[in-house]
Structure formats: C-alpha cells, structure tokens
Scaffold this active site. Structure first.
Site, PDB file in Angstrom:
ATOM      1  N   SER A 236       0.857  -1.202   0.000  1.00 56.72           N
ATOM      2  CA  SER A 236       0.000   0.000   0.000  1.00 56.72           C
ATOM      3  C   SER A 236       0.877   1.230   0.000  1.00 56.72           C
ATOM      4  O   SER A 236       2.026   1.196   0.475  1.00 56.72           O
ATOM      5  CB  SER A 236      -0.870   0.012   1.251  1.00 56.72           C
ATOM      6  N   TYR A 249      -1.837  -0.960  10.778  1.00 53.51           N
ATOM      7  CA  TYR A 249      -1.929  -1.339   9.358  1.00 53.51           C
ATOM      8  C   TYR A 249      -0.727  -0.805   8.559  1.00 53.51           C
ATOM      9  O   TYR A 249      -0.105  -1.541   7.791  1.00 53.51           O
ATOM     10  CB  TYR A 249      -3.236  -0.804   8.792  1.00 53.51           C
TER      11      TYR A 249
HETATM   12  P1  NAD Z   1     -11.246  -6.404   0.301  1.00 52.97           P
HETATM   13  O1  NAD Z   1     -11.999  -6.246   1.553  1.00 52.97           O
HETATM   14  O2  NAD Z   1     -12.003  -6.627  -0.933  1.00 52.97           O
HETATM   15  O3  NAD Z   1     -10.173  -7.570   0.424  1.00 52.97           O
HETATM   16  C1  NAD Z   1      -9.540  -7.907   1.636  1.00 52.97           C
HETATM   17  C2  NAD Z   1      -9.760  -9.386   1.853  1.00 52.97           C
HETATM   18  O4  NAD Z   1      -8.960  -9.818   2.952  1.00 52.97           O
HETATM   19  C3  NAD Z   1     -11.184  -9.761   2.208  1.00 52.97           C
HETATM   20  O5  NAD Z   1     -11.965 -10.010   1.066  1.00 52.97           O
HETATM   21  C4  NAD Z   1     -10.987 -11.023   3.046  1.00 52.97           C
HETATM   22  O6  NAD Z   1     -11.276 -12.169   2.273  1.00 52.97           O
HETATM   23  C5  NAD Z   1      -9.508 -11.039   3.375  1.00 52.97           C
HETATM   24  N1  NAD Z   1      -9.283 -11.242   4.804  1.00 52.97           N
HETATM   25  C6  NAD Z   1      -9.260 -10.317   5.794  1.00 52.97           C
HETATM   26  N2  NAD Z   1      -9.033 -10.936   6.970  1.00 52.97           N
HETATM   27  C7  NAD Z   1      -8.907 -12.255   6.717  1.00 52.97           C
HETATM   28  C8  NAD Z   1      -8.656 -13.400   7.508  1.00 52.97           C
HETATM   29  N3  NAD Z   1      -8.460 -13.295   8.845  1.00 52.97           N
HETATM   30  N4  NAD Z   1      -8.607 -14.604   6.908  1.00 52.97           N
HETATM   31  C9  NAD Z   1      -8.808 -14.734   5.577  1.00 52.97           C
HETATM   32  N5  NAD Z   1      -9.032 -13.682   4.772  1.00 52.97           N
HETATM   33  C10 NAD Z   1      -9.083 -12.463   5.340  1.00 52.97           C
HETATM   34  O7  NAD Z   1     -10.345  -5.086   0.187  1.00 52.97           O
HETATM   35  P2  NAD Z   1      -9.125  -4.721  -0.789  1.00 52.97           P
HETATM   36  O8  NAD Z   1      -8.973  -3.262  -0.633  1.00 52.97           O
HETATM   37  O9  NAD Z   1      -9.276  -5.303  -2.139  1.00 52.97           O
HETATM   38  O10 NAD Z   1      -7.878  -5.385  -0.064  1.00 52.97           O
HETATM   39  C11 NAD Z   1      -6.933  -6.163  -0.736  1.00 52.97           C
HETATM   40  C12 NAD Z   1      -5.541  -5.681  -0.422  1.00 52.97           C
HETATM   41  O11 NAD Z   1      -5.385  -4.354  -0.910  1.00 52.97           O
HETATM   42  C13 NAD Z   1      -5.190  -5.627   1.063  1.00 52.97           C
HETATM   43  O12 NAD Z   1      -3.887  -6.130   1.235  1.00 52.97           O
HETATM   44  C14 NAD Z   1      -5.198  -4.156   1.369  1.00 52.97           C
HETATM   45  O13 NAD Z   1      -4.345  -3.843   2.436  1.00 52.97           O
HETATM   46  C15 NAD Z   1      -4.683  -3.606   0.062  1.00 52.97           C
HETATM   47  N6  NAD Z   1      -4.915  -2.194  -0.183  1.00 52.97           N
HETATM   48  C16 NAD Z   1      -6.173  -1.707  -0.266  1.00 52.97           C
HETATM   49  C17 NAD Z   1      -6.350  -0.357  -0.484  1.00 52.97           C
HETATM   50  C18 NAD Z   1      -7.728   0.243  -0.572  1.00 52.97           C
HETATM   51  O14 NAD Z   1      -7.839   1.473  -0.555  1.00 52.97           O
HETATM   52  N7  NAD Z   1      -8.779  -0.534  -0.698  1.00 52.97           N
HETATM   53  C19 NAD Z   1      -5.249   0.484  -0.628  1.00 52.97           C
HETATM   54  C20 NAD Z   1      -3.975  -0.055  -0.542  1.00 52.97           C
HETATM   55  C21 NAD Z   1      -3.809  -1.397  -0.322  1.00 52.97           C
END
Ligand code: NAD
Ligand code: MG
Length: 344
Positions: A236, A249
């Site tokens: 991120s 985080y």
């Molecule tokens: P999202 O909620 O769609 O995906 C996150 C997923 O993490 C969930 O769908 C869930 O299945 C999984 N998860 C969480 N806790 C868990 C557990 N204990 N066991 C199994 N699975 C678990 O959201 P996203 O934004 O697509 O996140 C995906 C990645 O992107 C993450 O690593 C997040 O840190 C990163 N990210 C997101 C953003 C943003 O703004 N959305 C920005 C930078 C990085």
C-alpha cells in the site's frame, strides 16, 4: 491508434450468462459494438479489448461524493454503493498466463477479485481464499473463473491460523496440480484514531492477518515453486505515506515492502521473482467495513491528483504484468497504482 486483433474467446457466451446476473457499474464500460464495427483492424469477433479503448482516466469512474455507508466487517462487494468494478464486463485476456496455477488470498472481493478475473481470462487456473462470511462474494468469483473456461478452487478459512495457512497451500497445490503464482493480498485494516485506543487484540489481529499469514503461506508455498514462479504482495502507499489513524496497518504495509525486497534477493537464484503492488485509495469493502472513518468515506479518494478512488479493475494489469514472463527482469520492485501520489 490501432487496436490489436482480439483473440477469439469461446467462453464469451458463458461469461455473458454470469455477467447478466452481476450487473452494476461495470456494465457501463461495455464497448459499443458500433465503435467495434468501425475499426477495420478488428477480427471476426468484432470486439475491441476494453483495455485498448482510449478514455479520460479522470472521468472514467465515479468520483466523490459517495453515499454514506457502513457494513459489518469483513464487508461484501455486493453491498457497496456504487458497486466496484472488478473487470467483470471489461477485462479481456490475451493469453499472457496460459497454463499457470495461481493462489490469491482475499480473492472474493476488491483487488483480489479483479486479479482472479484477469488471471483466469489470461489462461490461469485460480484458487481463492476468503472468510466464510464472504461466501456470496466468492461464489460470484468462482462462477466468473469457470465462465473463462478455467479451473476454480474455493478455499474458505481464517488466515490467522498457521495450521490453516499450511492447509490452504496444500489444498491449492493438490487441486490445481501445482503452484506458479502466489498473490498475498488478504488484509485487515481497522482505523483507530489514537494509539491509546489501539488494543493489543486489534494490533495482534492486524499483524496476524497481514504479516504472519503472508510469512506462513509463502513459506509453505516455496517448495512447490518451479523456476518462472512469481510471488506478488499487495502492499500500500500506506507503507511510505501513512494516515494518522492506521498505526498498526501502515506498519504491516511497510513491513510487506521490506519482505518483498528481501525475499526477492533470497530466492531469485531459484528462478522465483517477488514483487509488490502499492495501491492508493481503492473502492473496496475493506473501506466501509471499518477501514475508514465513516464520515470521511463520502470523500474517499478526493485528495489524490486524479480526484477519485481507483476501482479494483484498474489494478489488474499490474498483477498480470508482474506474474507474466514479460516481467522476467523485474524482481524486488514495488509497482505503484495510486492516482498520481508520488512514491518515495
Ligand atoms: P477487500 O476487503 O475486498 O479484500 C480484503 C480481503 O482480505 C477480504 O476479502 C478477506 O477475504 C480477506 N481477509 C481479511 N481478513 C482475513 C482473515 N483473517 N482470513 C482470511 N481472509 C481475510 O479489500 P481490498 O482493498 O481489495 O484489499 C486487498 C488488499 O489491498 C489488502 O492487502 C489491502 O491492504 C490492500 N490495499 C487496499 C487499499 C484500498 O484502498 N482498498 C489500498 C492499498 C492497499
Ligand atoms: Mg471480501
């Protein structure tokens, strides 16, 4: 510009059946057939790959303000307003991952779902992990992978358990018949404005999900990789420009970048590449289910130079590129996709 001749896609009919059930924002991105017909360089299918069509990225997707909304953790893509675009109706593969076998954590929604759709349409078989509470989102992804004509494996379970992480890798390898790509993407993001309110339990939850699970899964996967394998970590921009309410985080995201850079040096002699993607604000269920202050969500993404959040679909190309053999000289790299905020 000249659009490439699209590869005939025998799965389009079954994909359309699945997409008919999904609807939503992504439908607006279907390429008009009149435009397709005008182009003399198109093949017999008459389809321009969506990614070849020139658009203004500033106005391509919804921008703030968004409706106020919250969901119980872990949140569902199906309950977001507007619904995120994961490339359901737009991503068209060109055979860049034919025959590869991929495991994607958090593959039910958000960035992981966009990657799962893209990988399947590029020719890969895909296993996804998610939490049991996300079964309905996961079902949609499994249907889309199958509609692309690829094998789909659904492995629900909580990544905070080392035993489950080991079982996850074992099952993915067994059911896919090997492993070439690991996308370490699942994460916990829970905003807490003050260090004084950040409990040990919350801190531990974030560390277990974002760091321990990545370590356990990668370690378990390592003996199964052959030269040409690729590990991709979803880090991120929080790794280098942390928000004040994401103390736990942001640390995990910085550690993921260090993990990527270090592990890439450790394993390149085996022909395994390790890279990370560092997204900016992306419209996914992680945000309305505790990741973001609900009062700030309506303005989510407004302070990026592009003035809007990214959609998961806008991340897929980075993951395809890093996984494919085209990136054979790229390892230990962090690929930023963030609407214009500079990387360090
Ligand atoms: P999202 O909620 O769609 O995906 C996150 C997923 O993490 C969930 O769908 C869930 O299945 C999984 N998860 C969480 N806790 C868990 C557990 N204990 N066991 C199994 N699975 C678990 O959201 P996203 O934004 O697509 O996140 C995906 C990645 O992107 C993450 O690593 C997040 O840190 C990163 N990210 C997101 C953003 C943003 O703004 N959305 C920005 C930078 C990085
Ligand atoms: Mg989810």
């Amino acid at each position: 510009m000249t659009e490439p001749d699209p590869i005939p896609d025998p799965t389009i009919q079954s994909r359309r059946r699945v997409l008919g059930k999904l609807g939503g924002l992504a439908a607006a991105l279907t390429i008009p057939t009149a435009l397709a017909r005008q182009n003399s360089n198109l093949g017999s299918s008459g389809r321009i790959p969506a990614q070849s069509v020139k658009r203004n990225p500033v106005t391509q997707y919804p921008k703030p303000p968004f409706p106020k909304q919250t969901q119980p953790w872990p949140g569902l893509a199906s309950k977001m307003v507007p619904r995120p675009d994961h490339g359901e109706t737009s991503y068209q593969g060109t055979g860049r991952l034919v025959g590869r076998k991929a495991l994607i954590t958090g593959g039910d929604s958000g960035i992981g779902r966009a990657v799962a759709i893209a990988y399947a349409r590029e020719g890969a078989d895909v296993a996804i992990n998610y939490l049991p509470a996300e079964e309905s989102d996961a079902r949609e992804v499994i249907a889309l992978i199958r509609a692309a004509g690829r094998k789909a494996v659904a492995i629900p379970g909580d990544l905070r358990s080392e035993a489950f992480c080991q079982e996850l890798v074992a099952r993915a390898v067994r059911e896919l018949g090997g492993l070439d790509i690991l996308v370490s993407n699942a994460a916990r993001q829970h905003q807490v404005p003050s260090i004084e309110d950040l409990t040990t339990e919350l801190f531990d939850w974030t560390m277990k999900t974002n760091l321990y699970a990545m370590f356990w899964i990668t370690k378990a996967a390592m003996p199964h990789f052959q030269p040409g394998a690729s590990i991709i970590v979803t880090a991120s921009e929080q790794a280098y420009d942390p928000s004040p309410n994401l103390l736990d985080y942001a640390q995990t995201k910085a550690a993921q970048v260090a993990f990527t850079k270090l592990l890439s040096k450790q394993v390149i002699h085996k022909g395994i590449r390790v890279n990370a993607v560092a997204p900016g604000p992306i419209w996914t269920p992680l945000q309305p289910s505790g990741g973001q202050d609900p009062n700030k969500l309506p303005q989510f993404g407004a302070n990026t130079p592009i003035m809007r959040p990214g959609q998961p679909a806008e991340l897929a190309a980075a993951y395809v590129t890093l996984a494919s053999q085209e990136s054979s000289y790229a390892t230990g790299q962090v690929y930023g996709v963030n609407g214009g905020n500079a990387q360090p």
